[in-house]
Design a protein around this motif. Structure first.
Motif, PDB file in Angstrom:
ATOM      1  N   UNK A 189      40.958  44.151  36.709  1.00  0.00           N
ATOM      2  CA  UNK A 189      41.263  44.507  38.098  1.00  0.00           C
ATOM      3  C   UNK A 189      39.935  44.875  38.768  1.00  0.00           C
ATOM      4  N   UNK A 190      39.448  43.972  39.593  1.00  0.00           N
ATOM      5  CA  UNK A 190      38.158  44.181  40.238  1.00  0.00           C
ATOM      6  C   UNK A 190      38.278  45.130  41.429  1.00  0.00           C
ATOM      7  N   UNK A 191      37.423  46.092  41.490  1.00  0.00           N
ATOM      8  CA  UNK A 191      37.355  47.064  42.595  1.00  0.00           C
ATOM      9  C   UNK A 191      38.697  47.730  42.925  1.00  0.00           C
ATOM     10  N   UNK A 192      39.384  48.261  41.924  1.00  0.00           N
ATOM     11  CA  UNK A 192      40.654  48.932  42.225  1.00  0.00           C
ATOM     12  C   UNK A 192      40.431  50.174  43.076  1.00  0.00           C
ATOM     13  N   UNK A 193      39.214  50.712  43.010  1.00  0.00           N
ATOM     14  CA  UNK A 193      38.883  51.915  43.771  1.00  0.00           C
ATOM     15  C   UNK A 193      38.678  51.607  45.252  1.00  0.00           C
TER      16      UNK A 193
ATOM     17  N   UNK B 218      37.514  47.583  36.893  1.00  0.00           N
ATOM     18  CA  UNK B 218      36.079  47.396  37.055  1.00  0.00           C
ATOM     19  C   UNK B 218      35.715  47.738  38.496  1.00  0.00           C
ATOM     20  N   UNK B 219      35.236  48.936  38.706  1.00  0.00           N
ATOM     21  CA  UNK B 219      34.955  49.412  40.060  1.00  0.00           C
ATOM     22  C   UNK B 219      33.499  49.234  40.454  1.00  0.00           C
ATOM     23  N   UNK B 220      33.161  49.743  41.637  1.00  0.00           N
ATOM     24  CA  UNK B 220      31.780  49.678  42.106  1.00  0.00           C
ATOM     25  C   UNK B 220      30.884  50.422  41.121  1.00  0.00           C
ATOM     26  N   UNK B 221      29.782  49.810  40.766  1.00  0.00           N
ATOM     27  CA  UNK B 221      28.858  50.454  39.836  1.00  0.00           C
ATOM     28  C   UNK B 221      29.122  50.126  38.374  1.00  0.00           C
ATOM     29  N   UNK B 222      30.342  49.667  38.058  1.00  0.00           N
ATOM     30  CA  UNK B 222      30.639  49.305  36.670  1.00  0.00           C
ATOM     31  C   UNK B 222      30.090  47.903  36.374  1.00  0.00           C
ATOM     32  N   UNK B 223      29.481  47.709  35.199  1.00  0.00           N
ATOM     33  CA  UNK B 223      29.035  46.350  34.854  1.00  0.00           C
ATOM     34  C   UNK B 223      30.233  45.455  34.548  1.00  0.00           C
ATOM     35  N   UNK B 224      30.106  44.158  34.786  1.00  0.00           N
ATOM     36  CA  UNK B 224      31.203  43.231  34.510  1.00  0.00           C
ATOM     37  C   UNK B 224      30.761  42.206  33.477  1.00  0.00           C
ATOM     38  N   UNK B 225      31.429  42.237  32.325  1.00  0.00           N
ATOM     39  CA  UNK B 225      31.206  41.189  31.337  1.00  0.00           C
ATOM     40  C   UNK B 225      32.397  40.238  31.420  1.00  0.00           C
ATOM     41  N   UNK B 226      32.251  39.204  32.227  1.00  0.00           N
ATOM     42  CA  UNK B 226      33.374  38.332  32.567  1.00  0.00           C
ATOM     43  C   UNK B 226      33.997  37.670  31.340  1.00  0.00           C
ATOM     44  N   UNK B 227      33.210  37.473  30.305  1.00  0.00           N
ATOM     45  CA  UNK B 227      33.716  36.822  29.098  1.00  0.00           C
ATOM     46  C   UNK B 227      34.816  37.618  28.408  1.00  0.00           C
ATOM     47  N   UNK B 228      34.931  38.917  28.708  1.00  0.00           N
ATOM     48  CA  UNK B 228      35.942  39.762  28.068  1.00  0.00           C
ATOM     49  C   UNK B 228      37.338  39.549  28.645  1.00  0.00           C
TER      50      UNK B 228
ATOM     51  N   UNK C 233      40.589  37.294  30.772  1.00  0.00           N
ATOM     52  CA  UNK C 233      41.264  36.007  30.963  1.00  0.00           C
ATOM     53  C   UNK C 233      41.777  35.833  32.380  1.00  0.00           C
ATOM     54  N   UNK C 234      41.964  36.954  33.068  1.00  0.00           N
ATOM     55  CA  UNK C 234      42.579  36.897  34.387  1.00  0.00           C
ATOM     56  C   UNK C 234      41.954  37.979  35.261  1.00  0.00           C
ATOM     57  N   UNK C 235      41.544  37.583  36.454  1.00  0.00           N
ATOM     58  CA  UNK C 235      40.922  38.546  37.370  1.00  0.00           C
ATOM     59  C   UNK C 235      41.823  38.762  38.570  1.00  0.00           C
ATOM     60  N   UNK C 236      41.898  40.014  38.995  1.00  0.00           N
ATOM     61  CA  UNK C 236      42.661  40.312  40.204  1.00  0.00           C
ATOM     62  C   UNK C 236      41.770  41.078  41.171  1.00  0.00           C
ATOM     63  N   UNK C 237      41.799  40.658  42.440  1.00  0.00           N
ATOM     64  CA  UNK C 237      41.033  41.383  43.465  1.00  0.00           C
ATOM     65  C   UNK C 237      41.897  41.517  44.720  1.00  0.00           C
ATOM     66  N   UNK C 238      42.012  42.739  45.222  1.00  0.00           N
ATOM     67  CA  UNK C 238      42.959  43.021  46.303  1.00  0.00           C
ATOM     68  C   UNK C 238      42.317  43.159  47.669  1.00  0.00           C
ATOM     69  N   UNK C 239      43.067  43.738  48.595  1.00  0.00           N
ATOM     70  CA  UNK C 239      42.587  43.910  49.972  1.00  0.00           C
ATOM     71  C   UNK C 239      42.050  45.308  50.200  1.00  0.00           C
TER      72      UNK C 239
END
Lengths: 468, 241
Positions: free
Chosen positions: B7-11, B41-51, B53-59
């Motif tokens: 969950x990208x940028x849930x914050x 995975x919020x602002x400032x957190x590193x993202x290792x995309x290989x970990x 299978x599915x990405x979600x990004x909201x409004x």
């Protein structure tokens, strides 16, 4: 010549005010005759006739204005009681009449036909978006800004936008004493441009033993975008915040709670410091969020010049507002009506309900009309999972409203057993089903659902007779 | 089988009940006894995309968007772009959808550069496009997607992407060309919040299936009792059409 001219103009102005006043009253009477109260029509028409009507009528009335996302109605009720106990002759507007039209109609009802005030003081709750114009017209002595939370995003837009509306209203009454919530990092920025005195209120300790999971509406510093840290959180984004990046932090409050002593299902006992002295205070309503409303009311009372002892007394015996934990009985079954309207307010209701340790039944009535919020996505930001955790305490769940199906689905995804839920879309049948419950029923309607339910209850069960 | 959801940028991007989409994906996997993890995975957190299978990004809100753009200047932008190009599954809603495009130009002419992962751009408009709406799902035209839109940006698709659906009622991407959302490789992007997935269970299942097939080559999802979901879907559909 010039004297006569001036006098003519004055008469003309008075005539306009008089016509506006009379028209407003007439339309109101006619609407009441047809059983239709609570519309904006009388005030709207009156303002169309005389756009300065509210300003004219507000002269000679000392007002306290209450705005902010949550707690306006209850805080206003508390302040009203404080002023009554302090000996003021006070009038107030109803929750459904908090736009400029409704507020104008309220002032009309409390004025002579000559436009003079009948009562000297007013407590006016005001919609955030309408606050700019209302503040300019009524020039309140005291302004209370309770908090800013996500609410009706389809209508208000973002929280910072709402904050801007309140800021504009404060700028229109630069002499007003400002009472603001020290625990709300958004609200306290209102003090930046305040020219007059600012009274901060807050809660110095956490409120709940166990809290629902909820999203903060303001995780990032409003000044520098750094991430806030908290010494403690009361609920939502409220609490002892500070920004390690720029140093922006909670302001020391002037009126504050130092301890929550007991939180019952009927009332709440706290220790509150008012004017430098600590008092044991009984707040005559349950629910942790009402602690904030009590602090707001106490701050407003002191700003108005009321003695602390009078404030404490008033908080102990005021009665709650429309749909704010209203208690009544239908065919022997005890019911309470609690308005739900946005994620934070609803989460606070669940904070209260999920701590109840006796068997209960719930009813949620979710409408999506304009006055509710046409966008109901907020129900996914509410921690309804707490309801499932109540287990056997929760005996039944009746769902109704224009979006009942979506509510049922939300609860299914919150792990509430589908077998416990029943959709009953007809208000009469819904209340009949609730009345058959051998347990207390907590009715949670959205705004228009509450209006409809209340009308039906009044008509069918003569509700006023046993309304507390 | 197991799906790791990020969950990208849930914050920052959590404005419109987007949490409902996460809850929905999680439950519909759990009900089928498929393991699932959700990592924030919020602002400032590193993202290792290989970990994942599915990405979600909201409004999100405009205010928070600025924090986001700062964060996206770093390595995270590249990680998200590579994941998309590699064919990872992604669901992007509203602000998150706009963010995947080239840029956003405000109606008074200020341009903010976005990720450029999808061939589309957005222009601000003084009037918001708000309301319940419905569109035909491009991946399965028998499915009518119901949702709620609330945006002032008008999005225009380039030749590199196709729409996620065709408007039946409401504004969609821009209120002009009848398109709604965008599809590119395994990216599903739409203005629909409300929340999108619970009352459109077929869209949810297709997204889950896409992610599982990418990971395992083949995946079948067992049917679920969707009576509550269908009732919610049909109630809104009946109102709109």
């Amino acid at each position: 010549m010039s004297f006569i001219h001036k006098s003519d103009k004055l008469t003309c102005m008075r005539l306009r005010t008089f016509i506006a006043l009379v028209t407003c009253r007439m339309i109101r009477r006619i609407l009441h005759l047809f059983g239709r109260g609570g519309t904006n029509l009388p005030g709207t028409v009156a303002l169309r006739i005389d756009k300065n009507l509210l300003k004219t009528l507000a002269e000679g009335v000392t007002a306290i204005a209450v705005t902010g996302t949550n707690g306006k109605t209850t805080t206003s009720h508390m302040i009203e009681q404080i002023l009554i106990d302090a000996g003021y002759d006070v009038f107030t507007n109803r929750a459904g009449a908090n736009l400029i039209s409704g507020i104008t109609a309220t002032y009309v009802e409390n004025a002579t036909l000559g436009g003079r005030p009948i009562k000297s003081a007013a407590v006016i709750e005001c919609d955030e978006a309408a606050f700019g114009a209302v503040s300019e017209a009524i020039s309140p002595k005291v302004i209370v800004a309770t908090n800013v939370f996500r609410d009706q995003l389809d209508r208000y837009g973002e929280v910072t936008h709402t904050l801007g509306k309140i800021r504009a209203g404060i700028a229109n009454s630069p002499k007003a004493t400002l009472c603001i919530n020290a625990d709300d990092s958004l609200i306290t920025t209102l003090a930046d441009n305040a020219e007059a005195e600012v009274v901060y209120y807050g809660v110095n300790v956490p409120i709940y033993k166990k809290r629902v999971h909820e999203i903060s509406d303001a995780p990032y510093c409003v000044r520098c975008h750094g991430i806030y840290r908290y010494d403690y959180v009361t609920f939502g984004h409220l609490g002892g915040f500070y920004c390690p990046n720029c140093g922006y932090k909670r302001h020391e409050p002037d009126v504050f709670v130092t301890e929550t002593v007991a939180m019952g299902s009927e009332n709440t006992d706290v220790r509150m410091v008012i004017a430098g002295r600590e008092y044991p205070v009984r707040i005559n309503l349950p629910g942790g969020y009402n602690i904030y409303n009590a602090c707001a009311a106490a701050a407003a009372g002191t700003a108005f010049g009321v003695e602390a002892e009078t404030i404490v007394h008033a908080l102990g015996h005021f009665t709650g507002g429309f749909g704010r934990m209203e208690k009544f009985t239908v065919d022997g079954t005890e019911m309470r009506m609690i308005l739900i309207k946005n994620p934070t307010a609803c989460n606070q209701v669940l904070n209260f309900l999920s701590n109840i340790e006796e068997p209960v039944a719930f009813s949620i009535v979710l409408n999506d009309r304009d006055a509710d919020s046409t966008d109901i996505s907020w129900i996914w930001d509410v921690d309804f999972e707490q309801i499932a955790k109540m287990g056997d305490h929760l005996k039944a769940l009746y769902l109704s409203g224009t979006r009942a199906e979506e509510m049922a689905m939300r609860l299914k995804y919150a792990d509430v057993p589908v077998g416990k839920m029943k959709i009953i879309k007809d208000d009469v049948k819904l209340i009949e089903a609730c009345a058959e419950s051998s347990y207390p029923v907590y009715l949670m309607p959205t705004y228009t659902a509450m209006i409809d339910l209340r009308r039906m209850l009044t008509k069918r069960y003569g509700l006023k007779a046993f309304w507390h | 089988m197991k799906l790791n959801i990020c969950h990208l940028y849930p914050d920052l991007l959590n404005l419109y009940g987007d949490q409902g989409n996460i809850i929905c994906m999680k439950k519909r996997l759990e009900w089928r006894h498929i393991d699932v993890t959700v990592t924030l995975c919020g602002a400032g957190d590193p993202l290792n995309a290989g970990d994942y299978d599915l990405f979600f990004i909201g409004g999100g809100q405009d205010f928070e968007q600025e924090v986001l753009l700062d964060d996206l200047k770093g390595a995270k932008a590249q990680a998200v772009k590579s994941a998309i190009e590699d064919g990872k599954t992604m669901l992007a809603i509203c602000g998150g959808y706009q963010m995947l495009g080239h840029y956003y130009k405000t109606w008074d002419g200020k341009q903010m550069d976005y990720l450029g992962a999808l061939d589309l751009y957005t222009e601000g408009h003084p009037e918001r496009m708000i309301g319940n709406y419905v569109y035909t799902f491009a991946d399965d035209p028998s499915v009518k997607v119901v949702g709620f839109e609330n945006h002032s940006g008008k999005t225009y698709l380039g030749s590199g992407v196709s729409p996620m659906g065709t408007m039946l009622k409401g504004y969609g991407n821009n209120g002009e060309d009848g398109t709604e959302g965008a599809r590119y490789k395994n990216v599903f992007a739409t203005y629909s919040h409300g929340a999108l997935l619970p009352k459109n269970p077929k869209v949810c299942d297709l997204i889950l299936k896409t992610a599982l097939e990418y990971k395992y080559g083949h995946a079948e999802l067992s049917p679920l009792d969707d009576a509550a979901e269908t009732a919610a879907h049909d109630a809104m559909l009946g109102r709109l059409l």
